[in-house]
Scaffold this motif. Structure first.
Motif, short mmCIF file in Angstrom:
data_model
loop_
_atom_site.label_atom_id
_atom_site.label_comp_id
_atom_site.label_asym_id
_atom_site.label_seq_id
_atom_site.Cartn_x
_atom_site.Cartn_y
_atom_site.Cartn_z
N ASP A 39 0.60 -1.56 -0.07
CA ASP A 39 0.02 -0.04 -0.12
C ASP A 39 0.81 0.95 0.24
N ALA A 40 0.08 2.69 0.58
CA ALA A 40 1.13 3.73 -0.08
C ALA A 40 1.94 3.87 1.21
N SER A 41 2.07 3.10 2.16
CA SER A 41 2.89 3.64 3.42
C SER A 41 3.69 1.98 3.16
N GLY A 42 3.73 1.51 2.05
CA GLY A 42 5.14 0.91 2.54
C GLY A 42 4.54 -0.70 2.19
N GLY A 43 3.49 -1.04 3.37
CA GLY A 43 3.25 -2.25 4.22
C GLY A 43 2.20 -3.09 3.15
N ALA A 44 2.59 -4.18 3.99
CA ALA A 44 2.04 -5.86 2.86
C ALA A 44 0.47 -5.31 2.50
N VAL A 45 -0.35 -5.47 2.06
CA VAL A 45 -1.75 -6.02 1.36
C VAL A 45 -2.74 -7.20 2.05
N THR A 46 -3.01 -7.29 2.95
CA THR A 46 -3.57 -8.57 3.44
C THR A 46 -4.60 -9.38 3.53
N ALA A 47 -5.68 -8.37 3.46
CA ALA A 47 -6.51 -8.14 2.92
C ALA A 47 -6.98 -7.75 1.71
N TYR A 48 -7.93 -9.37 0.93
CA TYR A 48 -8.72 -8.42 -0.26
C TYR A 48 -10.12 -8.98 -1.01
N GLN A 49 -10.60 -8.07 -1.49
CA GLN A 49 -12.19 -9.06 -2.09
C GLN A 49 -12.07 -10.05 -3.27
N ARG A 72 5.74 -10.75 -18.63
CA ARG A 72 4.89 -9.67 -17.93
C ARG A 72 4.51 -10.17 -17.15
N VAL A 73 4.40 -9.88 -15.97
CA VAL A 73 3.78 -10.58 -14.62
C VAL A 73 1.88 -9.51 -14.67
N PHE A 74 0.91 -10.35 -14.91
CA PHE A 74 -0.35 -9.07 -14.32
C PHE A 74 -0.82 -9.30 -12.98
N ALA A 75 -1.37 -8.71 -11.95
CA ALA A 75 -1.38 -9.09 -11.13
C ALA A 75 -3.09 -8.55 -11.15
N ASP A 76 -3.98 -9.40 -10.44
CA ASP A 76 -5.34 -8.31 -10.73
C ASP A 76 -6.56 -8.66 -9.86
N PHE A 77 -6.31 -7.94 -9.17
CA PHE A 77 -7.30 -8.20 -7.85
C PHE A 77 -7.81 -6.30 -7.24
N THR A 78 -8.82 -6.87 -6.07
CA THR A 78 -9.45 -5.56 -5.39
C THR A 78 -9.15 -5.89 -3.84
N PRO A 79 -8.10 -4.38 -3.26
CA PRO A 79 -8.26 -4.46 -2.23
C PRO A 79 -9.33 -4.46 -1.78
N ALA A 80 -9.41 -5.62 -0.10
CA ALA A 80 -10.29 -5.09 0.75
C ALA A 80 -11.20 -3.38 1.26
N GLY A 81 -12.33 -3.03 1.96
CA GLY A 81 -12.53 -1.85 1.79
C GLY A 81 -13.75 -1.61 0.96
N LYS A 82 -14.80 -0.49 1.78
CA LYS A 82 -15.14 -0.39 0.73
C LYS A 82 -14.83 1.04 -0.49
N GLY A 83 -15.69 0.95 -1.38
CA GLY A 83 -15.47 2.00 -2.24
C GLY A 83 -13.74 1.10 -2.56
N ALA A 84 -13.18 0.03 -3.22
CA ALA A 84 -12.29 -0.08 -2.88
C ALA A 84 -12.30 -0.61 -4.68
N GLU A 85 -11.09 0.09 -5.34
CA GLU A 85 -11.55 -0.37 -6.96
C GLU A 85 -10.32 -1.91 -7.33
N ASN A 86 -10.61 -1.96 -8.37
CA ASN A 86 -9.95 -3.14 -9.22
C ASN A 86 -8.69 -3.05 -9.89
N LEU A 87 -7.76 -3.67 -9.96
CA LEU A 87 -6.18 -3.18 -9.81
C LEU A 87 -5.75 -3.80 -10.85
#
Length: 327
Positions: free
Chosen positions: A98-108, A153-168
């Motif tokens: 995430d923006a702070s450099g921490g690892a994301v551990t929750a996903y939709q 090329r490696v593509f990571a397709d995911f949506t972070p957990a949280g209200k209003g989170a967008e797919n990336l």
């Protein structure tokens, strides 16, 4: 299940030269390895000069394509394994930060998974659809074993957990060491063979406009009427644009159990090409407990040149289905 299409694109150069040779990771889900003729060489035996990647890609994109970045909207794909050895089984590891450099551990969860990982060679001959496992600290991992040296090329397709989170969809380059032999992308085709199955494609991609793509699956001349759900649908489609590998990720129209969608032989998708160009389509489907992948080369927009080779012969598919990560 939604019929939506998520489009991302990237245009990144390889970080190392082909003289050093590259390698790629192979996953445990659908695998495609299609034979293709060698790329043209110059009089000294080296690769012939390539046309600029922008050629043939007429501008239909209303907004700048996503996926060009390893970082987007505060998230970064941190690929801990940027280089592997061709033909050897190794572990591919990465973290989404995430923006702070921490690892994301929750996903939709989307389409039965928290994250979808696509690995494709730059020549679009090799394709892997992987579903890695996530450790408690947010590190993702999956075994890879790709057959050819080169750039991927490696593509990571995911949506972070949280209200209003967008797919990336974030992208990063992967290199595989070994003897590099350039290949030409397979010719345009509307029929593909995989593991004893035949798949017919009807319909076409249209630049900037939604269009329907229909696939008919048969085996030994008989229609397959008992497809099994895969990722929540009877089919899963990924399209990659030649040149910059613009990424389209779409699921089939309808879903199992909706009262109208039949389990074959037809699988329908609605897709929009971001621009004119040549695309590779990779269709995943499940039958009798196994996932299979059929590959196609198609044109969007301008008609094929008169010198275009005849439709390609059926694709050759490797094994690699079913070590438990993606089924």
């Amino acid at each position: 299940m939604r019929t939506g299409l998520r489009i991302t694109a990237f245009a990144a150069a390889l970080a190392a030269t082909f003289g050093t040779a590259y390698g790629v990771g192979m996953g445990v889900d659908p695998v495609v390895e299609e034979s293709a003729p060698p790329a043209p060489h110059d009089e000294h035996g080296g690769p012939a000069p390539r046309e600029p990647e922008g050629d043939g890609h007429e501008g239909h994109e209303s907004t700048p394509p996503g996926g060009l970045q390893v970082s987007e909207k505060g998230y970064t794909l941190d690929l801990a394994t940027p280089r592997v050895s061709a033909g050897e089984r190794e572990e591919l590891r990465f973290t989404v930060r995430d923006a702070s450099g921490g690892a994301v551990t929750a996903y939709q969860r989307e389409h039965d998974k928290e994250l979808h990982l696509i690995v494709a060679s730059r020549d679009l001959v090799t394709y892997r659809h992987l579903h890695p496992t996530r450790a408690a600290d947010g590190t993702w991992s999956t075994p890879v074993d790709l057959p050819r040296a080169g750039g991927y090329r490696v593509f990571a397709d995911f949506t972070p957990a949280g209200k209003g989170a967008e797919n990336l969809t974030l992208g990063a380059d992967l290199a595989a060491s070994g003897r590099y032999e350039p290949a030409r992308m397979p010719a345009v085709n509307s029929t593909a063979s995989t593991d004893g199955y035949q798949v017919e494609l009807a319909g076409s991609l249209r630049p900037g406009k939604a269009s329907e793509l229909k696939f008919e699956v048969s085996r030994d001349g008989e229609p397959v009427n008992d497809l099994q759900p895969y990722l929540g649908a009877y089919g899963h489609l990924v399209a990659l644009r030649s040149g910059d590998l613009a990424y389209l990720h779409v699921h089939s129209n309808g879903e199992p159990g909706d009262g109208t969608t039949k389990p074959g032989p037809g699988i329908s998708f609605t897709a929009t090409a971001p621009s004119d160009g040549t695309y590779r389509l990779f269709l995943d489907f499940r039958h009798r407990g196994e996932v299979h992948t059929a590959a196609f080369t198609v044109r969007a927009g301008a008609a094929p040149d008169a010198s275009e080779p005849a439709p390609s012969s059926p694709a050759e598919h490797g094994d690699g289905h079913g070590d438990g990560h993606g089924h």
